[in-house]
Write a protein that holds these residues in place. Sequence first.
Motif, PDB file in Angstrom:
ATOM      1  N   ASP A  20       0.834  -1.206   0.000  1.00 18.06           N
ATOM      2  CA  ASP A  20       0.000   0.000   0.000  1.00 18.06           C
ATOM      3  C   ASP A  20       0.871   1.260   0.000  1.00 18.06           C
ATOM      4  N   GLN A  21       1.926   1.255   0.815  1.00 22.49           N
ATOM      5  CA  GLN A  21       2.830   2.410   0.841  1.00 22.49           C
ATOM      6  C   GLN A  21       3.569   2.559  -0.486  1.00 22.49           C
ATOM      7  N   LEU A  22       3.918   1.444  -1.107  1.00 18.48           N
ATOM      8  CA  LEU A  22       4.593   1.513  -2.404  1.00 18.48           C
ATOM      9  C   LEU A  22       3.673   2.114  -3.455  1.00 18.48           C
ATOM     10  N   ARG A  23       2.412   1.701  -3.465  1.00 25.06           N
ATOM     11  CA  ARG A  23       1.448   2.292  -4.399  1.00 25.06           C
ATOM     12  C   ARG A  23       1.292   3.787  -4.149  1.00 25.06           C
ATOM     13  N   ALA A  24       1.241   4.174  -2.860  1.00 23.05           N
ATOM     14  CA  ALA A  24       1.106   5.592  -2.533  1.00 23.05           C
ATOM     15  C   ALA A  24       2.327   6.378  -2.992  1.00 23.05           C
ATOM     16  N   ALA A  25       3.519   5.789  -2.844  1.00 17.28           N
ATOM     17  CA  ALA A  25       4.744   6.470  -3.256  1.00 17.28           C
ATOM     18  C   ALA A  25       4.837   6.601  -4.767  1.00 17.28           C
ATOM     19  N   LEU A  26       4.138   5.724  -5.493  1.00 14.89           N
ATOM     20  CA  LEU A  26       4.163   5.765  -6.963  1.00 14.89           C
ATOM     21  C   LEU A  26       2.971   6.520  -7.539  1.00 14.89           C
ATOM     22  N   THR A  27       2.268   7.250  -6.719  1.00 16.42           N
ATOM     23  CA  THR A  27       1.127   8.020  -7.194  1.00 16.42           C
ATOM     24  C   THR A  27       1.546   8.952  -8.331  1.00 16.42           C
ATOM     25  N   GLY A  28       0.792   8.923  -9.409  1.00 14.82           N
ATOM     26  CA  GLY A  28       1.093   9.752 -10.563  1.00 14.82           C
ATOM     27  C   GLY A  28       1.937   9.068 -11.614  1.00 14.82           C
ATOM     28  N   ALA A  29       2.515   7.905 -11.281  1.00 16.79           N
ATOM     29  CA  ALA A  29       3.319   7.173 -12.251  1.00 16.79           C
ATOM     30  C   ALA A  29       2.414   6.384 -13.186  1.00 16.79           C
ATOM     31  N   ASP A  30       2.994   5.857 -14.241  1.00 17.76           N
ATOM     32  CA  ASP A  30       2.239   5.037 -15.183  1.00 17.76           C
ATOM     33  C   ASP A  30       1.647   3.842 -14.435  1.00 17.76           C
ATOM     34  N   LYS A  31       0.348   3.596 -14.636  1.00 16.65           N
ATOM     35  CA  LYS A  31      -0.307   2.541 -13.862  1.00 16.65           C
ATOM     36  C   LYS A  31       0.192   1.149 -14.251  1.00 16.65           C
ATOM     37  N   ARG A 179       3.194   1.751 -23.039  1.00 13.90           N
ATOM     38  CA  ARG A 179       3.649   1.019 -21.847  1.00 13.90           C
ATOM     39  C   ARG A 179       2.514   0.188 -21.277  1.00 13.90           C
ATOM     40  N   MET A 180       2.724  -1.121 -21.233  1.00 14.31           N
ATOM     41  CA  MET A 180       1.732  -2.048 -20.711  1.00 14.31           C
ATOM     42  C   MET A 180       2.364  -2.889 -19.606  1.00 14.31           C
ATOM     43  N   PRO A 181       1.540  -3.527 -18.775  1.00 13.64           N
ATOM     44  CA  PRO A 181       2.101  -4.336 -17.678  1.00 13.64           C
ATOM     45  C   PRO A 181       2.964  -5.483 -18.197  1.00 13.64           C
ATOM     46  N   ARG A 182       4.056  -5.736 -17.480  1.00 23.40           N
ATOM     47  CA  ARG A 182       4.919  -6.874 -17.795  1.00 23.40           C
ATOM     48  C   ARG A 182       4.817  -7.946 -16.721  1.00 23.40           C
ATOM     49  N   ARG A 183       3.991  -7.717 -15.724  1.00 20.40           N
ATOM     50  CA  ARG A 183       3.757  -8.665 -14.645  1.00 20.40           C
ATOM     51  C   ARG A 183       2.256  -8.849 -14.466  1.00 20.40           C
ATOM     52  N   HIS A 292      -5.666   2.566 -30.655  1.00 24.67           N
ATOM     53  CA  HIS A 292      -5.758   1.228 -30.056  1.00 24.67           C
ATOM     54  C   HIS A 292      -4.883   1.129 -28.805  1.00 24.67           C
ATOM     55  N   GLY A 293      -3.754   1.819 -28.784  1.00 25.48           N
ATOM     56  CA  GLY A 293      -2.951   1.844 -27.572  1.00 25.48           C
ATOM     57  C   GLY A 293      -3.714   2.469 -26.417  1.00 25.48           C
ATOM     58  N   TRP A 294      -4.448   3.546 -26.706  1.00 30.17           N
ATOM     59  CA  TRP A 294      -5.291   4.180 -25.676  1.00 30.17           C
ATOM     60  C   TRP A 294      -6.374   3.219 -25.209  1.00 30.17           C
ATOM     61  N   LEU A 295      -6.994   2.505 -26.146  1.00 31.80           N
ATOM     62  CA  LEU A 295      -8.058   1.566 -25.791  1.00 31.80           C
ATOM     63  C   LEU A 295      -7.525   0.433 -24.909  1.00 31.80           C
ATOM     64  N   ALA A 296      -6.384  -0.136 -25.308  1.00 33.24           N
ATOM     65  CA  ALA A 296      -5.800  -1.230 -24.531  1.00 33.24           C
ATOM     66  C   ALA A 296      -5.398  -0.765 -23.140  1.00 33.24           C
ATOM     67  N   LYS A 297      -4.873   0.439 -23.053  1.00 32.03           N
ATOM     68  CA  LYS A 297      -4.449   0.970 -21.759  1.00 32.03           C
ATOM     69  C   LYS A 297      -5.637   1.099 -20.802  1.00 32.03           C
ATOM     70  N   HIS A 298      -6.765   1.521 -21.320  1.00 35.71           N
ATOM     71  CA  HIS A 298      -7.929   1.762 -20.464  1.00 35.71           C
ATOM     72  C   HIS A 298      -8.707   0.485 -20.142  1.00 35.71           C
ATOM     73  N   LEU A 299      -8.621  -0.522 -20.987  1.00 34.94           N
ATOM     74  CA  LEU A 299      -9.406  -1.729 -20.754  1.00 34.94           C
ATOM     75  C   LEU A 299      -8.607  -2.867 -20.129  1.00 34.94           C
ATOM     76  N   LEU A 300      -7.294  -2.854 -20.301  1.00 37.11           N
ATOM     77  CA  LEU A 300      -6.488  -3.988 -19.828  1.00 37.11           C
ATOM     78  C   LEU A 300      -5.666  -3.688 -18.583  1.00 37.11           C
ATOM     79  N   VAL A 301      -5.490  -2.424 -18.236  1.00 42.40           N
ATOM     80  CA  VAL A 301      -4.637  -2.075 -17.098  1.00 42.40           C
ATOM     81  C   VAL A 301      -5.529  -1.536 -15.980  1.00 42.40           C
ATOM     82  N   ARG A 302      -5.386  -2.113 -14.795  1.00 47.59           N
ATOM     83  CA  ARG A 302      -6.207  -1.699 -13.661  1.00 47.59           C
ATOM     84  C   ARG A 302      -5.628  -0.441 -13.035  1.00 47.59           C
ATOM     85  N   THR A 303      -6.507   0.508 -12.765  1.00 46.29           N
ATOM     86  CA  THR A 303      -6.100   1.722 -12.072  1.00 46.29           C
ATOM     87  C   THR A 303      -5.780   1.394 -10.618  1.00 46.29           C
ATOM     88  N   PRO A 304      -4.561   1.700 -10.140  1.00 50.52           N
ATOM     89  CA  PRO A 304      -4.206   1.333  -8.770  1.00 50.52           C
ATOM     90  C   PRO A 304      -5.048   2.090  -7.756  1.00 50.52           C
TER      91      PRO A 304
END
Length: 306
Positions: A20-31, A179-183, A292-304
């Motif tokens: 949780d603290q790591l997510r808070a410290a990364l606020t504003g970074a690429d999701k 930029r998409m998730p690698r994990r 399509h990059g915008w679409l994939a970013k919004h549908l496949l990556v969860r907002t932290p």
Amino acid sequence: MNTTTVPGSRLPTTIPEYLDQLRAALTGADKAMIQDAVYDAEEYLRSEMAENPGRSEAEVIASVAGSYGAPDEVADIYRETEVTVARALRPPVPPKRTSALGRFFGVVADPRAYGALFYMLLSLITGIFYSVWALMGFSTSTGLLTVIIGIPLLLLFLMSIRLLSLAEGRVVEVLLGVRMPRRPLYTQRDKPWMTRLKELFTDGRTWTALMYMVLMLPLGILYFCVAIALLSTSLGLIASPLALFVGQGYVFTFGNWNLVTEAPWLLPLFSVIGFILLFATLHLARAVGLFHGWLAKHLLVRTPVV
């Protein structure tokens, strides 16, 4: 470089609190980067816990804080690494053109245009596979919910959708430069199984990823047809002057004219039009890649959630 830290935060005593603290410290970074960072941190902390079974989470976290780092330190490292990796993987930037003609014809030097064009051609195959898997898997698993095998089958199907979304994200990142998730998605492993299974159903990204898979069929057909039509037309027009050397049996018509026999002097003009259409096709491919990059970013990556 802009960094976000959590000043004055105490060292966490549990793995979920650390994340949780790591997510808070990364606020504003690429999701997508946040998803990777949280997953890596959890994997590292869990492995340390497995190697030290007699110690509490607080003791393990305190011992690895000097090597792996506190959450805000890890966040800074990930931000710096992200910049370094992005610079290393970034394709050569084409020179900026000042004139309209320069910008139009300069697309030939943009690697992203070719990547997007290849993605448009590939999307027919991936779109058919994704949609057939999503529709058949969902209908089969939900149709069997009345029997005992239906629930585990539905769970396996939803987990496969997450796996496919991760694979599709790698394709999108390589070809479209987004930029998409690698994990995989982080799941708090000390939660009860029933709670984790419930989160699989209630997580919005599970269903948006499923929607993405279904949408890929019409989008894939559209992308492929547009790309093939424009490429074949432009290349055919470019090669039209070769009709003069094929023989009188060759027909190249425009309206009611056979240009080979009635207006051969127009063939070079059509060749120029073909060249212009080819450059316009690359511009369109680049625009499709951005969309399509915008679409994939919004549908496949969860907002932290912080």
